[in-house]
Design a protein around this motif. Structure first.
Motif, PDB file in Angstrom:
ATOM      1  N   ILE A  21     -12.603 -44.642  30.087  1.00  0.00           N
ATOM      2  CA  ILE A  21     -13.677 -43.848  30.601  1.00  0.00           C
ATOM      3  C   ILE A  21     -14.675 -43.535  29.534  1.00  0.00           C
ATOM      4  N   SER A  22     -14.437 -43.543  28.223  1.00  0.00           N
ATOM      5  CA  SER A  22     -15.215 -42.952  27.250  1.00  0.00           C
ATOM      6  C   SER A  22     -16.012 -44.284  26.416  1.00  0.00           C
ATOM      7  N   MET A  23     -15.573 -45.405  26.493  1.00  0.00           N
ATOM      8  CA  MET A  23     -15.969 -46.222  25.481  1.00  0.00           C
ATOM      9  C   MET A  23     -17.624 -46.685  25.961  1.00  0.00           C
ATOM     10  N   ARG A  24     -18.341 -46.883  25.174  1.00  0.00           N
ATOM     11  CA  ARG A  24     -19.736 -47.447  25.422  1.00  0.00           C
ATOM     12  C   ARG A  24     -19.748 -48.864  25.796  1.00  0.00           C
ATOM     13  N   GLY A  79     -24.833 -50.546  26.733  1.00  0.00           N
ATOM     14  CA  GLY A  79     -24.584 -49.349  27.081  1.00  0.00           C
ATOM     15  C   GLY A  79     -25.304 -48.826  28.141  1.00  0.00           C
ATOM     16  N   GLU A  80     -25.159 -47.700  28.308  1.00  0.00           N
ATOM     17  CA  GLU A  80     -25.703 -46.910  29.579  1.00  0.00           C
ATOM     18  C   GLU A  80     -26.757 -45.773  28.983  1.00  0.00           C
TER      19      GLU A  80
ATOM     20  N   SER C  26     -21.892 -48.148  34.709  1.00  0.00           N
ATOM     21  CA  SER C  26     -21.565 -49.409  35.045  1.00  0.00           C
ATOM     22  C   SER C  26     -20.559 -50.047  35.929  1.00  0.00           C
ATOM     23  N   PRO C  27     -20.770 -50.820  36.938  1.00  0.00           N
ATOM     24  CA  PRO C  27     -19.826 -51.440  37.984  1.00  0.00           C
ATOM     25  C   PRO C  27     -18.549 -51.805  37.294  1.00  0.00           C
ATOM     26  N   LEU C  89     -27.396 -53.875  36.178  1.00  0.00           N
ATOM     27  CA  LEU C  89     -26.036 -53.976  36.456  1.00  0.00           C
ATOM     28  C   LEU C  89     -25.822 -52.324  36.184  1.00  0.00           C
ATOM     29  N   ASN C  90     -26.361 -51.579  37.200  1.00  0.00           N
ATOM     30  CA  ASN C  90     -26.339 -50.011  37.049  1.00  0.00           C
ATOM     31  C   ASN C  90     -26.116 -49.440  38.682  1.00  0.00           C
ATOM     32  N   VAL C  91     -25.147 -48.798  38.920  1.00  0.00           N
ATOM     33  CA  VAL C  91     -25.113 -48.154  39.990  1.00  0.00           C
ATOM     34  C   VAL C  91     -26.067 -47.267  40.612  1.00  0.00           C
TER      35      VAL C  91
END
Lengths: 203, 669, 99
Positions: A21-24, A79-80, C26-27, C89-91
């Motif tokens: 859950i924490s990795m980019r 990344g997000e 990310s899905p 690709l982004n919820v």
């Protein structure tokens, strides 16, 4: 001895989970999950479920994760962004997760189920064998067994259909990016918003 | 056939006549409509006579029969029937109403001939007669109220008969609104009666009343006062009288029938019918008597200065009904009803004659412009003179005997009631003056231009159609008076009707000469036998003394009128100049219209404005808009939940699950 | 080691999976977190199977694995399809299906 193995496996599982859950980079998340799965297999072994442990390693860590690796390689890992569009999500999510864990723990630890305090009954050597599992699958749980095979077939067919290349769309993709970006968007929009002239007809 | 069966027929014929003429207004030729209308009332009169004969066959104490067609409402203690009561009083009223109505229909046959709304007129008139008969024949308070309301409507329809005239429609509305005030009083009284006595039926109510109420108990007094509100509105007594002069906007036959002979006497009939209740509430009866006396005097003073011919006669009606109200309130029931009958004769006649003269003047109603018709229209002037003599209580006319009988009774009752005698005779003096003021002004003197034209050419003067009240030009299309004007000399039906009434006005009083015969009172006595007041009788000597005083006063009044309007034509102008303040006060009808406007109309309009400007936008709209805003706000908040983010939906899901788990944990511990 | 330890560990892993679903955008990673939750469930099943003493829980766990595999297949197919159409690709950006 058993406690040591348990704690090592537990730490592995937890570490893997937190890594997921924490990795980019999603690729690292996949790897963390593989670690998690292996630790879980160790835990299954501790619980004298040999077949399940083997299935976990071979099927889950082996096949499913390989599938994941393929897709991550294809899709690429980005990344997000840090900005959170939903107000309060970053605050509430950890709180809710902790609340969930607490409630489940209280339910388990405060349970009147006395058997939870034990190791479990003495089981013979055949417990958790493939033979035992196979017998159960083919005698008692024949119907779920067959149904899950149909489910697998459906899933395979469905995945192929979903991911198949559409031949006419090839021309739209090969064209300018602007043109192709609006066509898929238009197609994507179809299920949700009908074209204006159709809307007036609906009651 | 029994008397009640005849009475049902009495009710049926006018109703049929109204419906037939109304439905056939396109198909029926003019004469046929008039004939049907008149014939239906004549048949009704014949049935009334038959009912009388049938009742004569019963012994005097048994001459009341109730009859019901069906039960209107028979539930939960309520028992209302469609029932009529046939007794001496109702048959008497039936005869008076149908008799005078037949003659007026005959008159209208000729008078309204060239009017576009001829069929409508006869239909309405028949409907009016039906309603009036329903009112007098009703056997319970509910049917009475029905007849009461129908009569009010018929009056409204007939006052606004020439509906394109704005003054007429406004007058109709005024009459209707004031009548509704009376209706409220009547309905409230009926409801109170039901609450106290448990029934609407006349027989039950009047029998139970003495047992339930004791004298001057506040409930019976309230009932009687509410009945008086209704009676005063219908009979145009103070202060609900302002509609009657304006009601003269209707055609002359309407004024003659409704506003002289029949509808305005409904209040008198009501008081006479409910005399059992008034006996138990002497205070209310005294109130009625004093209001009648006040009306008598006020109306007489106003009639002295009125210049519009019909309105002057209207005030005279108001004054004479004051006499009748006094009569039935102080206990002179027979005398009051007798005066009702004679008044119907001579007042209807006076209106008919006035109609003839106004036709000769081409719709002009101002007496200042009339003169000298005595020579131009012989028949009309003779009949008008007969009516005037009766009104002024000239010796041996019908009005002479009837008016003085009331005053003699008041004298016999003595005590406080002597004031009625004194002021009643003063009113009679004024009556004689204003009656002969009209007669001398209109009939005497040099013929005016219209009269001259009539004498020379024999044709009625013709002018552009105009509204006599405002003088504005009109036309003669639908909703306006017709182009031709019919005078009595040229129309046989009019002459027949006026002739009969003139004869009755002169000799009608001979049925009740004191000491000689007592036809009306004897006939009506059993109805009023339960009232202690009916036992009081003036002695024959006192009656003749009263008659003598009345004769003297009447002759004195006629002499004063002659002095002022024939011998000394300058005298009225000098008097007017010297008493100009009094003259203005009287001319403006004692400022009653202005007072009512100030006290009632303006506050009502203010309330309406308040409702429109304050209450409606802030309270009503506020409630509605406020609800709308609240709903919108709430839904806006709720709408924010659906934002499209999957993660937020997942959050809600997990939150709900956590909450549920918490609930189960708590409830299981 | 009591069975309850395994159950508590299972619930901890489950809560971690929940947290991941709510946090990540990310899905792909969301699917991975789903796997976490499923595996936590598997652990609980096997632990209870050991507690009870028959193999039914283990059979259940095997079936769950099958289902997880199917779900992964379909989910990844979806992600590939989305990627092919050049959508983000982004919820958070994929929210046209609004009610």
């Amino acid at each position: 001895m058993e406690a040591v193995v348990f704690f090592l496996a537990a730490i592995g599982a937890l570490g893997g989970a937190i890594g997921v859950i924490s990795m980019r980079n999603p690729f690292y998340s996949v790897l963390a999950l593989i670690v998690h799965l292996f630790s879980l297999a160790a835990l299954f072994l501790l619980l004298t479920s040999a077949f399940v442990a083997a299935a976990q390693v071979v099927v889950y860590a082996g096949a499913v994760m390989v599938l994941y690796v393929f897709v991550v390689a294809y899709v690429g890992g980005g990344g997000e962004s840090a900005w959170e569009p939903i107000p309060g999500q970053r605050l509430l999510a950890p709180l809710l997760a902790i609340a969930l864990f607490t409630e489940l723990s209280i339910a388990v630890l405060g349970s009147a189920l006395k058997a939870l305090e034990t190791h479990g009954p003495e089981v013979g050597s055949g417990f958790g064998n493939p033979a035992a599992i196979g017998r159960l699958l083919l005698e008692k749980f024949l119907l779920p067994f067959e149904a899950s095979s149909i489910l697998l077939l459906l899933a395979a067919v469905g995945a192929i259909v979903l991911a198949a290349r559409r031949e006419p769309a090839l021309g739209a993709e090969v064209g300018s990016s602007k043109h192709s970006s609006e066509a898929p968007a238009e197609r994507f929009e179809d299920p949700t918003s009908a074209p204006p002239h159709a809307r007036s007809v609906s009651p | 056939m029994s008397a009640t069966a005849w009475c049902w027929l009495v009710l049926l014929f006018p109703l049929l006549g109204s419906i037939v003429v109304a439905l056939g207004f396109k198909a029926l030729p003019t004469k046929a409509a008039g004939a049907i209308g008149t014939a239906s009332i004549a048949l009704s009169f014949a049935c009334g006579v038959a009912a009388l004969v049938s009742l004569l066959g019963d012994s005097p104490d048994a001459r009341h029969h109730a009859s019901s067609l069906w039960d209107y409402a028979s539930v939960a203690g309520l028992d209302i029937k469609l029932g009529i009561l046939t007794d001496q009083l109702s048959v008497f009223m039936v005869l008076v109403v149908t008799g005078v109505s037949t003659l007026i229909h005959l008159y209208s046959f000729g008078y309204m001939r060239s009017d576009e709304g001829y069929h409508r007129f006869f239909s309405y008139l028949n409907f009016f007669v039906f309603s009036m008969l329903l009112l007098v024949l009703a056997g319970n308070f509910v049917l009475l109220t029905v007849g009461w309301a129908f009569v009010g409507f018929a009056s409204y329809a007939l006052i606004s008969f020439w509906y394109r005239r704005e003054t007429a429609t406004r007058a109709g509305m005024k009459a209707f609104v004031i009548n509704v005030v009376g209706d409220i009083g009547l309905v409230l009284a009926a409801l109170l009666i039901f609450r106290e006595l448990g029934s609407f039926d006349y027989g039950t109510v009047f029998a139970k009343a003495p047992q339930v109420f004791h004298t001057n108990q506040w409930t019976v007094t309230a009932i009687c006062l509410l009945l008086l509100v209704g009676a005063f509105a219908k009979s145009a007594q103070l202060p609900l009288h302002t509609w009657l002069p304006d009601a003269m906007e209707g055609p002359t036959p309407v004024s003659s029938l409704i506003h002289a002979a029949t509808m305005v006497t409904a209040g008198v009939y009501l008081i006479a019918r409910t005399h059992a209740l008034f006996v138990l509430a002497p205070t209310a009866a005294d109130v009625a008597a004093f209001v009648g006396l006040a009306t008598l005097l006020v109306a007489a003073t106003i009639a002295l200065v009125m210049t519009d011919l019909k309105r002057a006669i209207a005030y005279s009606t108001m004054s004479q009904i004051g006499y009748m109200v006094v009569g039935v309130s102080i206990g002179a029931y027979g005398a009051g009803m007798f005066h009702l009958m004679t008044h119907a004769f001579f007042k209807a006649l006076l209106f008919m004659a006035a109609g003839s003269i106004i036709a000769a003047m081409a719709n002009e109603q101002n007496i200042d412009r009339m003169s000298g018709f005595g020579r131009a229209m012989r028949f009309t002037s003779i009949t008008m003179l007969c009516g005037g003599l009766a009104l002024a209580a000239f010796p041996l006319t019908s009005g002479f005997f009837s008016k003085d009988e009331i005053l003699a009774y008041a004298g016999a009752r003595g005590g406080m009631y002597l004031i009625f005698v004194v002021l009643g005779y003063f009113g009679a003096f004024l009556t004689a003056i204003y009656t002969f003021r009209l007669i001398f002004r209109v009939l005497q003197g040099e013929p005016g231009p219209e009269a001259q034209e009539l004498i020379e050419t024999g044709h009625v003067h013709h002018a552009h159609p105009f509204n006599p009240a405002t003088g504005e030009e009109e036309d003669t299309d639908v909703g306006f008076p017709g182009p031709e004007h019919h005078i009595a000399e040229s129309s046989t039906p009019m002459r027949v009707a006026m002739g009969v009434l003139a004869f009755l006005a002169l000799v009608g009083g001979l049925v009740q000469v004191p000491g000689v015969d007592n036809v009306v009172a004897n006939w009506l006595d059993p109805v009023f036998a339960d009232s202690p007041l009916a036992a009081i009788h003036p002695s024959t000597e006192w009656s003749w003394i009263g008659l003598g005083i009345g004769a003297a006063i009447s002759l004195a009044g006629i002499w004063v009128a002659h002095y002022l309007y024939v011998a000394n034509p300058e005298a009225p102008r000098r008097l007017e100049a010297r008493l100009s303040g009094l003259h203005t006060f009287l001319f403006n009808k004692w400022y009653f219209d202005e007072a009512i406007d100030f006290l009632v109309v303006r506050p009502a309009q203010a309330i309406g404005r308040f409702a429109n400007r304050v209450f409606e936008p802030f309270v009503v709209d506020g409630l509605v808009t406020g609800t709308e805003e609240t709903v919108r706000g709430t839904s806006g908040v709720v709408r924010a939940v659906q934002n499209g983010f999957v993660r937020s939906y997942a959050l809600l899901l997990i939150a709900g699950f956590a909450g549920l788990a918490l609930y189960f944990l708590i409830s299981s511990s | 080691m009591n069975i309850s330890w395994y159950i508590v560990l299972s619930s901890l892993l489950f809560a971690t999976g929940v947290l991941g679903i709510l946090i990540r955008r990310s899905p792909l990673v969301i699917l991975l977190c789903l796997e976490l939750m499923l595996n936590a469930g598997n652990l609980a099943l096997v632990a209870f199977s050991r507690m009870v003493g028959n193999g039914q829980g283990q059979v259940f766990a095997v079936i769950v694995m099958v289902i997880a595999a199917c779900e992964v297949v379909v989910g990844l197919g979806l992600i590939v399809a989305i990627f092919r159409r050049k959508l983000p690709l982004n919820v958070d950006d994929l929210r046209e299906l609004r009610g």
